[in-house]
Design a protein around this motif. Structure first.
Motif, PDB file in Angstrom:
ATOM      1  N   GLY A 203      -8.271   5.598  -6.272  1.00  0.00           N
ATOM      2  CA  GLY A 203      -7.287   4.551  -5.994  1.00  0.00           C
ATOM      3  C   GLY A 203      -6.727   5.182  -4.657  1.00  0.00           C
ATOM      4  N   LEU A 204      -6.425   6.399  -4.326  1.00  0.00           N
ATOM      5  CA  LEU A 204      -5.758   6.880  -3.101  1.00  0.00           C
ATOM      6  C   LEU A 204      -7.051   6.479  -1.855  1.00  0.00           C
ATOM      7  CD1 LEU A 204      -4.266  10.224  -4.273  1.00  0.00           C
ATOM      8  CD2 LEU A 204      -2.957   8.361  -3.050  1.00  0.00           C
TER       9      LEU A 204
ATOM     10  N   THR B 261       0.882  -1.187  -0.048  1.00  0.00           N
ATOM     11  CA  THR B 261      -0.159   0.204  -0.134  1.00  0.00           C
ATOM     12  C   THR B 261       0.659   1.384  -0.003  1.00  0.00           C
ATOM     13  OG1 THR B 261      -0.169  -0.208   2.360  1.00  0.00           O
ATOM     14  CG2 THR B 261      -1.955  -0.873   1.098  1.00  0.00           C
ATOM     15  N   THR B 262       1.842   1.178   0.687  1.00  0.00           N
ATOM     16  CA  THR B 262       2.954   2.384   0.769  1.00  0.00           C
ATOM     17  C   THR B 262       3.100   2.754  -0.675  1.00  0.00           C
ATOM     18  OG1 THR B 262       3.708   1.728   2.932  1.00  0.00           O
ATOM     19  CG2 THR B 262       4.916   3.235   1.662  1.00  0.00           C
TER      20      THR B 262
ATOM     21  N   GLU C 221     -10.442   8.709   7.606  1.00  0.00           N
ATOM     22  CA  GLU C 221     -10.727  10.420   7.109  1.00  0.00           C
ATOM     23  C   GLU C 221      -9.956  10.552   5.919  1.00  0.00           C
ATOM     24  OE1 GLU C 221     -10.178  14.624   9.028  1.00  0.00           O
ATOM     25  OE2 GLU C 221      -9.313  13.023  10.108  1.00  0.00           O
ATOM     26  N   ALA C 222      -8.852  10.047   5.531  1.00  0.00           N
ATOM     27  CA  ALA C 222      -8.126  10.344   4.518  1.00  0.00           C
ATOM     28  C   ALA C 222      -8.846   9.674   3.270  1.00  0.00           C
ATOM     29  CB  ALA C 222      -6.641  10.002   4.506  1.00  0.00           C
ATOM     30  N   GLY C 223      -9.453   8.414   3.507  1.00  0.00           N
ATOM     31  CA  GLY C 223      -9.942   7.532   2.504  1.00  0.00           C
ATOM     32  C   GLY C 223     -11.163   8.024   1.964  1.00  0.00           C
TER      33      GLY C 223
ATOM     34  N   LEU D 229      -8.263   3.547   2.867  1.00  0.00           N
ATOM     35  CA  LEU D 229      -9.200   2.591   3.606  1.00  0.00           C
ATOM     36  C   LEU D 229      -8.687   1.278   4.009  1.00  0.00           C
ATOM     37  CD1 LEU D 229     -12.523   3.572   1.617  1.00  0.00           C
ATOM     38  CD2 LEU D 229     -11.774   4.280   4.022  1.00  0.00           C
ATOM     39  N   ARG D 230      -7.814   0.824   2.849  1.00  0.00           N
ATOM     40  CA  ARG D 230      -7.354  -0.379   3.349  1.00  0.00           C
ATOM     41  C   ARG D 230      -6.110  -0.405   4.504  1.00  0.00           C
ATOM     42  NH1 ARG D 230      -5.168  -4.947  -1.243  1.00  0.00           N
ATOM     43  NH2 ARG D 230      -7.408  -4.731  -1.409  1.00  0.00           N
ATOM     44  N   ARG D 231      -5.605   0.780   4.648  1.00  0.00           N
ATOM     45  CA  ARG D 231      -4.788   1.002   5.906  1.00  0.00           C
ATOM     46  C   ARG D 231      -5.438   1.577   7.013  1.00  0.00           C
ATOM     47  NH1 ARG D 231       0.614   2.584   3.676  1.00  0.00           N
ATOM     48  NH2 ARG D 231       0.702   4.239   5.153  1.00  0.00           N
TER      49      ARG D 231
END
Length: 399
Positions: A345-346, A316-317, A357-359, A351-353
């Motif tokens: 995609g971001l 993911t990184t 909030e960011a997702g 969300l996977r991480r």
């Protein structure tokens, strides 16, 4: 081989008149059959021979053909140089229809080179000259080019209107040669907006006409569009079959851009069936080719798909880094559909991480763009936001 031998013989004997006549007479055949690198050499010889003879009309005709062929092989800089000389020759001669032909081709090149304002100006000028001359086939050609520009800008309604107008003019004139390009442009729009039945129908129509005309580039383009439609409907096997067929034709013609496009689609299929290592290799190859050609729009499309494959493989990184690069490039190249794809995609990667909030911020921003464009991709993003209990209304995301 026989045609090449005849031309070589004329050149070796210094028979400029025969060289000019030969290249003029075989221009259409060489463009349709390829391979284009050989056709470029032939037309280059024809242009030089015409210049030595002082035959300016023949020189201009050869330069238009040479510029078109160089565009097809991805040599946009030399193609532009050839066409600018041809344009000056036609301006000196006062031939406005021929000037329009050159401007239309310059518009195609500038679009591929991401100079969308320059492409728009050239094609609008060509359209005006064609209208003044009453050349309906020329008008259709310019309208098709403008349709592709509108599509790139995300103005799908205007793009669809221009493609339909071009098709009407081609049919009115009984000219089938330009119809496949307008049909594939229309098909791509319909695929992006989720009308897969119409998209497939138009791509099939383009394929039938191209086969009847012996137009291998038209066939390859139609097959490539059909492959994308099959992929969108979950038919991975059919998608791969169409893309492989398209890639084979592109390779025979010497079409670097087409080969890279087909490779990108094949890489995406490999990723979807779990071959992440093979997909990564193919994506890296296609991205390098787009970068070498200087086509940022296609590069960002491949980069977004590459990032998705990286995420699927668990990194993911790195996926976030590739998506961010793609986002910057999409904004620079003014490609709103790819900007939205990078944002989506971001969002999914964050969300996977478990970075909620960011997702969700990225997903809201992607949804806003998808909805503005009228793209089918808005539906799964809205459903995803609803699934995680977030409102689907957009608000500023993060970058």
């Amino acid at each position: 081989a026989n045609l090449t031998a005849c031309l070589r013989h004329a050149i070796q004997l210094g028979q400029d008149d025969r060289t000019v006549a030969f290249t003029a007479g075989t221009a259409s055949l060489l463009r349709i059959d390829g391979p284009w690198p050989q056709a470029v050499a032939a037309q280059g010889a024809g242009a030089e021979a015409a210049a030595r003879r002082g035959d300016r009309p023949a020189q201009a005709r050869a330069l238009i053909e040479l510029g078109t062929l160089r565009r097809l092989t991805g040599d946009y800089q030399d193609a532009t140089g050839d066409l600018k000389i041809a344009l000056e020759l036609y301006r000196d001669a006062g031939d406005k229809t021929a000037q329009a032909d050159v401007l239309a081709e310059l518009g195609n090149i500038r679009r591929l080179a991401d100079d969308l304002p320059g492409a728009d100006r050239a094609l609008r000028a060509a359209l005006e000259l064609y209208r003044d001359a009453g050349d309906k086939t020329g008008q259709a050609r310019a309208l098709t080019g403008l349709g592709f520009i509108c599509s790139t800008f995300g103005d799908y309604q205007d793009a669809e209107r221009r493609f339909h107008a071009a098709l009407a003019l081609y049919r009115q004139e009984g000219d089938e040669s330009g119809q496949p390009r307008a049909l594939t442009g229309l098909s791509e729009l319909q695929r992006m907006t989720g009308d897969y039945d119409s998209a497939a129908s138009n791509a099939e129509a383009a394929l039938v006409i191209s086969r009847q005309l012996g137009d291998r580039l038209g066939q390859a383009n139609a097959l490539q569009r059909l492959g994308k439609i099959r992929l969108a409907t979950g038919d991975y096997h059919g998608a791969a079959r169409h893309q492989e067929a398209a890639r084979h034709l592109y390779r025979e013609l010497g079409a670097r851009l087409g080969q890279a496009n087909a490779l990108t689609e094949l890489a995406e299929i490999r990723s979807l069936i779990g071959d992440h290592e093979g997909a990564a290799h193919d994506f890296e190859q296609s991205i390098a080719e787009f970068r070498d050609l200087g086509i940022r729009g296609n590069q960002v499309n491949a980069s977004n798909k590459y990032a998705t494959a990286i995420r699927a493989a668990g990194d993911t990184t790195r996926a976030i880094a590739v998506y961010r690069d793609a986002l910057a490039l999409a904004r620079e190249a003014q490609q709103p559909d790819e900007e939205a794809a990078a944002l989506e995609g971001l969002g999914e990667t964050h969300l996977r991480r478990a970075e909620l909030e960011a997702g969700t911020g990225y997903l809201r921003e992607a949804l806003e763009i998808y909805r503005r464009l009228g793209m089918a991709a808005s539906e799964p993003v809205a459903a995803r936001l609803a699934e995680i209990g977030e409102p689907s209304a957009s608000r500023p995301g993060r970058d």
